[in-house]
Design a protein around this motif. Structure first.
Motif, PDB file in Angstrom:
ATOM      1  N   LEU A   1       0.821  -1.210   0.000  1.00 21.16           N
ATOM      2  CA  LEU A   1       0.000   0.000   0.000  1.00 21.16           C
ATOM      3  C   LEU A   1       0.853   1.258   0.000  1.00 21.16           C
ATOM      4  CD1 LEU A   1      -2.831  -1.031   2.449  1.00 21.16           C
ATOM      5  CD2 LEU A   1      -2.950  -0.832  -0.040  1.00 21.16           C
ATOM      6  N   VAL A   2       1.943   1.262   0.746  1.00 21.99           N
ATOM      7  CA  VAL A   2       2.803   2.445   0.794  1.00 21.99           C
ATOM      8  C   VAL A   2       3.553   2.618  -0.512  1.00 21.99           C
ATOM      9  CG1 VAL A   2       4.829   3.447   1.899  1.00 21.99           C
ATOM     10  CG2 VAL A   2       3.022   2.469   3.294  1.00 21.99           C
ATOM     11  N   LEU A   3       4.063   1.525  -1.074  1.00 26.77           N
ATOM     12  CA  LEU A   3       4.907   1.629  -2.256  1.00 26.77           C
ATOM     13  C   LEU A   3       4.120   1.756  -3.549  1.00 26.77           C
ATOM     14  CD1 LEU A   3       7.590  -1.023  -1.348  1.00 26.77           C
ATOM     15  CD2 LEU A   3       7.767   1.452  -1.151  1.00 26.77           C
ATOM     16  N   MET A   4       2.971   1.115  -3.638  1.00 23.33           N
ATOM     17  CA  MET A   4       2.289   1.037  -4.927  1.00 23.33           C
ATOM     18  C   MET A   4       1.000   1.858  -4.999  1.00 23.33           C
ATOM     19  SD  MET A   4       4.466  -0.803  -6.384  1.00 23.33           S
ATOM     20  CE  MET A   4       3.789  -1.366  -7.912  1.00 23.33           C
ATOM     21  N   ASP A   5       0.504   2.337  -3.880  1.00 20.80           N
ATOM     22  CA  ASP A   5      -0.746   3.089  -3.900  1.00 20.80           C
ATOM     23  C   ASP A   5      -0.523   4.438  -4.557  1.00 20.80           C
ATOM     24  OD1 ASP A   5      -3.540   3.618  -2.957  1.00 20.80           O
ATOM     25  OD2 ASP A   5      -2.464   5.269  -1.998  1.00 20.80           O
ATOM     26  N   ASN A   6      -1.156   4.626  -5.682  1.00 21.60           N
ATOM     27  CA  ASN A   6      -1.068   5.916  -6.378  1.00 21.60           C
ATOM     28  C   ASN A   6      -2.441   6.562  -6.427  1.00 21.60           C
ATOM     29  OD1 ASN A   6       1.681   5.971  -7.005  1.00 21.60           O
ATOM     30  ND2 ASN A   6       1.354   4.464  -8.613  1.00 21.60           N
ATOM     31  N   GLY A   7      -3.140   6.491  -5.300  1.00 25.34           N
ATOM     32  CA  GLY A   7      -4.449   7.103  -5.223  1.00 25.34           C
ATOM     33  C   GLY A   7      -5.578   6.115  -5.095  1.00 25.34           C
ATOM     34  N   ALA A   8      -5.310   4.829  -5.247  1.00 22.37           N
ATOM     35  CA  ALA A   8      -6.385   3.842  -5.170  1.00 22.37           C
ATOM     36  C   ALA A   8      -6.989   3.780  -3.773  1.00 22.37           C
ATOM     37  CB  ALA A   8      -5.859   2.470  -5.577  1.00 22.37           C
ATOM     38  N   LEU A   9      -6.166   3.748  -2.767  1.00 26.14           N
ATOM     39  CA  LEU A   9      -6.663   3.690  -1.398  1.00 26.14           C
ATOM     40  C   LEU A   9      -6.642   5.063  -0.749  1.00 26.14           C
ATOM     41  CD1 LEU A   9      -7.516   1.849   1.006  1.00 26.14           C
ATOM     42  CD2 LEU A   9      -5.128   1.893   1.670  1.00 26.14           C
ATOM     43  N   SER A  10      -5.705   5.868  -1.127  1.00 27.34           N
ATOM     44  CA  SER A  10      -5.508   7.128  -0.417  1.00 27.34           C
ATOM     45  C   SER A  10      -6.508   8.207  -0.817  1.00 27.34           C
ATOM     46  CB  SER A  10      -4.083   7.626  -0.625  1.00 27.34           C
ATOM     47  OG  SER A  10      -3.832   7.862  -1.981  1.00 27.34           O
ATOM     48  N   GLN A  11      -7.544   7.846  -1.536  1.00 23.81           N
ATOM     49  CA  GLN A  11      -8.609   8.798  -1.834  1.00 23.81           C
ATOM     50  C   GLN A  11      -9.473   9.043  -0.612  1.00 23.81           C
ATOM     51  OE1 GLN A  11      -8.934  10.548  -4.644  1.00 23.81           O
ATOM     52  NE2 GLN A  11      -7.079   9.562  -5.356  1.00 23.81           N
ATOM     53  N   ALA A  12      -9.182   8.301   0.476  1.00 24.43           N
ATOM     54  CA  ALA A  12      -9.971   8.448   1.696  1.00 24.43           C
ATOM     55  C   ALA A  12      -9.762   9.808   2.350  1.00 24.43           C
ATOM     56  CB  ALA A  12      -9.613   7.334   2.681  1.00 24.43           C
ATOM     57  N   GLY A  13      -8.698  10.470   2.019  1.00 22.68           N
ATOM     58  CA  GLY A  13      -8.465  11.788   2.591  1.00 22.68           C
ATOM     59  C   GLY A  13      -7.069  12.273   2.277  1.00 22.68           C
ATOM     60  N   PRO A  14      -6.850  13.558   2.376  1.00 26.72           N
ATOM     61  CA  PRO A  14      -5.540  14.105   2.023  1.00 26.72           C
ATOM     62  C   PRO A  14      -4.441  13.668   2.988  1.00 26.72           C
ATOM     63  CG  PRO A  14      -6.934  15.809   2.962  1.00 26.72           C
ATOM     64  CD  PRO A  14      -7.785  14.595   2.778  1.00 26.72           C
ATOM     65  N   TYR A  15      -4.778  13.405   4.243  1.00 25.06           N
ATOM     66  CA  TYR A  15      -3.742  13.017   5.207  1.00 25.06           C
ATOM     67  C   TYR A  15      -3.188  11.634   4.894  1.00 25.06           C
ATOM     68  CZ  TYR A  15      -5.451  17.015   7.785  1.00 25.06           C
ATOM     69  OH  TYR A  15      -5.825  18.273   8.132  1.00 25.06           O
TER      70      TYR A  15
ATOM     71  N   HIS B   1      -3.190  10.217   1.949  1.00 22.35           N
ATOM     72  CA  HIS B   1      -2.414  10.342   0.718  1.00 22.35           C
ATOM     73  C   HIS B   1      -1.023  10.900   1.010  1.00 22.35           C
ATOM     74  CE1 HIS B   1      -1.395  11.121  -3.446  1.00 22.35           C
ATOM     75  NE2 HIS B   1      -1.029  12.337  -3.076  1.00 22.35           N
ATOM     76  N   GLU B   2      -0.945  11.919   1.815  1.00 20.77           N
ATOM     77  CA  GLU B   2       0.358  12.521   2.139  1.00 20.77           C
ATOM     78  C   GLU B   2       1.224  11.565   2.945  1.00 20.77           C
ATOM     79  OE1 GLU B   2       1.797  15.261   1.023  1.00 20.77           O
ATOM     80  OE2 GLU B   2       0.032  15.439  -0.253  1.00 20.77           O
TER      81      GLU B   2
ATOM     82  N   GLY C   1       5.933   8.330   2.754  1.00 17.10           N
ATOM     83  CA  GLY C   1       6.520   7.006   2.968  1.00 17.10           C
ATOM     84  C   GLY C   1       7.294   6.530   1.753  1.00 17.10           C
ATOM     85  N   ARG C   2       6.772   6.814   0.567  1.00 16.73           N
ATOM     86  CA  ARG C   2       7.511   6.441  -0.654  1.00 16.73           C
ATOM     87  C   ARG C   2       8.814   7.214  -0.747  1.00 16.73           C
ATOM     88  NH1 ARG C   2       2.203   5.967  -2.767  1.00 16.73           N
ATOM     89  NH2 ARG C   2       2.100   8.146  -3.340  1.00 16.73           N
ATOM     90  N   HIS C   3       8.785   8.506  -0.433  1.00 21.14           N
ATOM     91  CA  HIS C   3      10.019   9.291  -0.461  1.00 21.14           C
ATOM     92  C   HIS C   3      11.007   8.791   0.582  1.00 21.14           C
ATOM     93  CE1 HIS C   3       9.153  12.332  -3.421  1.00 21.14           C
ATOM     94  NE2 HIS C   3       7.962  12.527  -2.903  1.00 21.14           N
ATOM     95  N   LEU C   4      10.510   8.434   1.768  1.00 23.28           N
ATOM     96  CA  LEU C   4      11.379   7.955   2.826  1.00 23.28           C
ATOM     97  C   LEU C   4      12.088   6.663   2.416  1.00 23.28           C
ATOM     98  CD1 LEU C   4      12.271   8.259   5.836  1.00 23.28           C
ATOM     99  CD2 LEU C   4      10.365   6.746   6.392  1.00 23.28           C
ATOM    100  N   LEU C   5      11.385   5.803   1.682  1.00 19.76           N
ATOM    101  CA  LEU C   5      11.965   4.521   1.254  1.00 19.76           C
ATOM    102  C   LEU C   5      12.752   4.647  -0.049  1.00 19.76           C
ATOM    103  CD1 LEU C   5       8.968   2.213   2.140  1.00 19.76           C
ATOM    104  CD2 LEU C   5      11.137   2.448   3.373  1.00 19.76           C
ATOM    105  N   GLY C   6      12.769   5.825  -0.646  1.00 24.37           N
ATOM    106  CA  GLY C   6      13.539   6.019  -1.869  1.00 24.37           C
ATOM    107  C   GLY C   6      12.849   5.524  -3.130  1.00 24.37           C
ATOM    108  N   VAL C   7      11.538   5.359  -3.082  1.00 23.33           N
ATOM    109  CA  VAL C   7      10.792   4.900  -4.241  1.00 23.33           C
ATOM    110  C   VAL C   7      10.364   6.113  -5.055  1.00 23.33           C
ATOM    111  CG1 VAL C   7       8.726   3.677  -4.986  1.00 23.33           C
ATOM    112  CG2 VAL C   7       9.987   2.878  -3.004  1.00 23.33           C
TER     113      VAL C   7
END
Length: 61
Positions: A30-44, A46-47, A52-58
């Motif tokens: 979910l952290v690495l591959m979610d490009n809006g599929a799950l994170s449409q639940a709210g802006p927080y 999504h951010e 998390g992707r930036h932290l892991l270098g993805v």
């Protein structure tokens, strides 16, 4: 004889890992591959995943 011995792992010691590994894989997906599929639940959410992707270098941009 090669001197190798076999050991058995008791199931009670393995049980927490059997539950934790699928959960951790789901969270990583979910952290690495979610490009809006799950994170449409709210802006927080999504951010949080975006950071998390930036932290892991993805790359995500």
């Amino acid at each position: 004889m090669s001197g190798l011995t076999t050991t058995t792992v008791p199931f009670p010691r393995l049980r927490p890992w059997l539950a934790a590994v699928p959960l951790l894989l789901l969270v990583a997906y979910l952290v690495l591959m979610d490009n809006g599929a799950l994170s449409q639940a709210g802006p927080y959410l999504h951010e949080l995943m975006h950071d998390g992707r930036h932290l892991l270098g993805v790359p995500c941009h």
